[in-house]
Design a protein around this motif. Sequence first.
Motif, mmCIF file in Angstrom:
data_model
loop_
_atom_site.group_PDB
_atom_site.id
_atom_site.type_symbol
_atom_site.label_atom_id
_atom_site.label_comp_id
_atom_site.label_asym_id
_atom_site.label_seq_id
_atom_site.Cartn_x
_atom_site.Cartn_y
_atom_site.Cartn_z
ATOM 1 N N GLN A 121 -0.818 120.928 -3.942
ATOM 2 C CA GLN A 121 -1.138 121.778 -5.085
ATOM 3 C C GLN A 121 -0.139 122.923 -5.136
ATOM 4 O O GLN A 121 -0.036 123.706 -4.190
ATOM 5 C CB GLN A 121 -2.534 122.378 -4.956
ATOM 6 C CG GLN A 121 -3.643 121.393 -5.144
ATOM 7 C CD GLN A 121 -4.999 122.049 -4.966
ATOM 8 O OE1 GLN A 121 -5.165 122.959 -4.180
ATOM 9 N NE2 GLN A 121 -5.964 121.570 -5.731
ATOM 10 N N SER A 146 -1.062 119.516 -9.395
ATOM 11 C CA SER A 146 -1.661 118.805 -8.263
ATOM 12 C C SER A 146 -1.191 117.364 -8.309
ATOM 13 O O SER A 146 -1.226 116.728 -9.361
ATOM 14 C CB SER A 146 -3.190 118.836 -8.340
ATOM 15 O OG SER A 146 -3.671 120.158 -8.259
ATOM 16 N N LYS A 153 -12.859 111.851 0.660
ATOM 17 C CA LYS A 153 -13.793 112.805 0.066
ATOM 18 C C LYS A 153 -13.591 114.224 0.590
ATOM 19 O O LYS A 153 -13.576 115.177 -0.181
ATOM 20 C CB LYS A 153 -15.230 112.354 0.296
ATOM 21 C CG LYS A 153 -16.250 113.264 -0.357
ATOM 22 C CD LYS A 153 -17.634 112.686 -0.304
ATOM 23 C CE LYS A 153 -18.706 113.585 -0.868
ATOM 24 N NZ LYS A 153 -18.374 114.569 -1.841
ATOM 25 N N VAL A 156 -10.343 115.608 -0.994
ATOM 26 C CA VAL A 156 -10.503 115.766 -2.438
ATOM 27 C C VAL A 156 -11.434 116.938 -2.751
ATOM 28 O O VAL A 156 -11.153 117.749 -3.640
ATOM 29 C CB VAL A 156 -11.014 114.452 -3.072
ATOM 30 C CG1 VAL A 156 -11.442 114.654 -4.508
ATOM 31 C CG2 VAL A 156 -9.950 113.366 -2.971
ATOM 32 N N ASP A 157 -12.528 117.058 -1.999
ATOM 33 C CA ASP A 157 -13.466 118.156 -2.224
ATOM 34 C C ASP A 157 -12.855 119.503 -1.850
ATOM 35 O O ASP A 157 -12.964 120.465 -2.596
ATOM 36 C CB ASP A 157 -14.762 117.938 -1.428
ATOM 37 C CG ASP A 157 -15.615 116.817 -1.992
ATOM 38 O OD1 ASP A 157 -15.313 116.326 -3.108
ATOM 39 O OD2 ASP A 157 -16.576 116.415 -1.311
ATOM 40 N N LYS A 158 -12.219 119.582 -0.685
ATOM 41 C CA LYS A 158 -11.638 120.847 -0.227
ATOM 42 C C LYS A 158 -10.557 121.340 -1.182
ATOM 43 O O LYS A 158 -10.467 122.525 -1.480
ATOM 44 C CB LYS A 158 -11.063 120.704 1.165
ATOM 45 C CG LYS A 158 -10.407 121.964 1.673
ATOM 46 C CD LYS A 158 -10.594 122.120 3.138
ATOM 47 C CE LYS A 158 -10.044 123.451 3.581
ATOM 48 N NZ LYS A 158 -10.991 124.239 4.274
ATOM 49 N N MET A 159 -9.739 120.414 -1.675
ATOM 50 C CA MET A 159 -8.649 120.790 -2.567
ATOM 51 C C MET A 159 -9.070 120.815 -4.031
ATOM 52 O O MET A 159 -8.274 121.139 -4.901
ATOM 53 C CB MET A 159 -7.466 119.850 -2.352
ATOM 54 C CG MET A 159 -6.852 119.994 -0.961
ATOM 55 S SD MET A 159 -5.442 118.931 -0.642
ATOM 56 C CE MET A 159 -4.207 119.668 -1.697
ATOM 57 N N GLN A 160 -10.317 120.455 -4.305
ATOM 58 C CA GLN A 160 -10.874 120.433 -5.662
ATOM 59 C C GLN A 160 -9.999 119.610 -6.607
ATOM 60 O O GLN A 160 -9.654 120.040 -7.705
ATOM 61 C CB GLN A 160 -11.076 121.845 -6.187
ATOM 62 C CG GLN A 160 -12.030 122.654 -5.358
ATOM 63 C CD GLN A 160 -12.204 124.070 -5.849
ATOM 64 O OE1 GLN A 160 -11.559 124.515 -6.791
ATOM 65 N NE2 GLN A 160 -13.095 124.797 -5.219
ATOM 66 N N LEU A 161 -9.641 118.413 -6.159
ATOM 67 C CA LEU A 161 -8.837 117.498 -6.965
ATOM 68 C C LEU A 161 -9.770 116.726 -7.887
ATOM 69 O O LEU A 161 -10.694 116.059 -7.447
ATOM 70 C CB LEU A 161 -8.065 116.533 -6.053
ATOM 71 C CG LEU A 161 -7.142 117.204 -5.043
ATOM 72 C CD1 LEU A 161 -6.604 116.185 -4.061
ATOM 73 C CD2 LEU A 161 -6.010 117.923 -5.754
ATOM 74 N N ILE A 162 -9.507 116.805 -9.166
ATOM 75 C CA ILE A 162 -10.387 116.157 -10.136
ATOM 76 C C ILE A 162 -9.557 115.665 -11.310
ATOM 77 O O ILE A 162 -8.640 116.346 -11.762
ATOM 78 C CB ILE A 162 -11.505 117.127 -10.598
ATOM 79 C CG1 ILE A 162 -12.513 116.418 -11.471
ATOM 80 C CG2 ILE A 162 -10.934 118.351 -11.259
ATOM 81 C CD1 ILE A 162 -13.789 117.205 -11.687
ATOM 82 N N GLU A 166 -13.233 112.525 -14.561
ATOM 83 C CA GLU A 166 -14.256 113.042 -13.654
ATOM 84 C C GLU A 166 -14.800 114.368 -14.168
ATOM 85 O O GLU A 166 -16.002 114.622 -14.118
ATOM 86 C CB GLU A 166 -13.683 113.228 -12.239
ATOM 87 C CG GLU A 166 -13.387 111.910 -11.549
ATOM 88 C CD GLU A 166 -12.547 112.075 -10.293
ATOM 89 O OE1 GLU A 166 -12.644 111.185 -9.435
ATOM 90 O OE2 GLU A 166 -11.796 113.066 -10.180
ATOM 91 N N TYR A 167 -13.930 115.202 -14.682
ATOM 92 C CA TYR A 167 -14.361 116.491 -15.225
ATOM 93 C C TYR A 167 -15.301 116.291 -16.410
ATOM 94 O O TYR A 167 -16.338 116.936 -16.512
ATOM 95 C CB TYR A 167 -13.149 117.321 -15.647
ATOM 96 C CG TYR A 167 -13.525 118.664 -16.214
ATOM 97 C CD1 TYR A 167 -13.797 119.734 -15.384
ATOM 98 C CD2 TYR A 167 -13.618 118.854 -17.595
ATOM 99 C CE1 TYR A 167 -14.156 120.967 -15.893
ATOM 100 C CE2 TYR A 167 -13.973 120.083 -18.119
ATOM 101 C CZ TYR A 167 -14.236 121.134 -17.260
ATOM 102 O OH TYR A 167 -14.603 122.346 -17.779
#
Length: 181
Positions: A121, A146, A153, A156-162, A166-167
């Motif tokens: 990122q 990004s 998971k 992806v969760d820690k880096m808030q990759l979306i 998905e959004y």
Amino acid sequence: MSDLNALIGIDFSLIGTKLHAAYEKKGEDGYAVLLIPTVQEADSGISIPKVIEDIKKLVNNSGSEADTGDMEKDLTDTLAGLQAGSSGFDLSKIIVKLNMAYLYIRKGADPKDNVLEYAFQLQVITEGLIPKEIAQIVDVSNLSLSVWNTSRKKVVDKMQLITADEYLDAPAEIVEQKEEG
């Protein structure tokens, strides 16, 4: 006789961003390299002129015969052209931040077990870069990028990759959960 296992960790900085990496040797079976995503300090980042200065120092101190004079002249001429075409344009106001980074490389005895995963990122802060004369019409204060190929998971969760899909699906899932509960 048992195989030797080893783990080496390193804390370092890249583009003003503190990172932690580890190298793991697993006996005869291969190795793994892991760059762990970490939460960054608010003041991390580096200005474009500082990046240029550091690249110049790196080239000059590498023992290379490369001459950075032409590179510096071309860049200076380009910047002068940009500044002439825009009142108040100041390249030093652009700050580049590596917000988070994840890298996982695993090499095993069997090539089918080899893995290369990454997630990066970048953030480019351009606050105050747009001239005041047009800032009320359009202003860009931040640009983010990004890039990833992992679906782990935790990363992806820690880096808030979306993704956009998905959004857009997130609110519908929340509505469905409330209706069921």
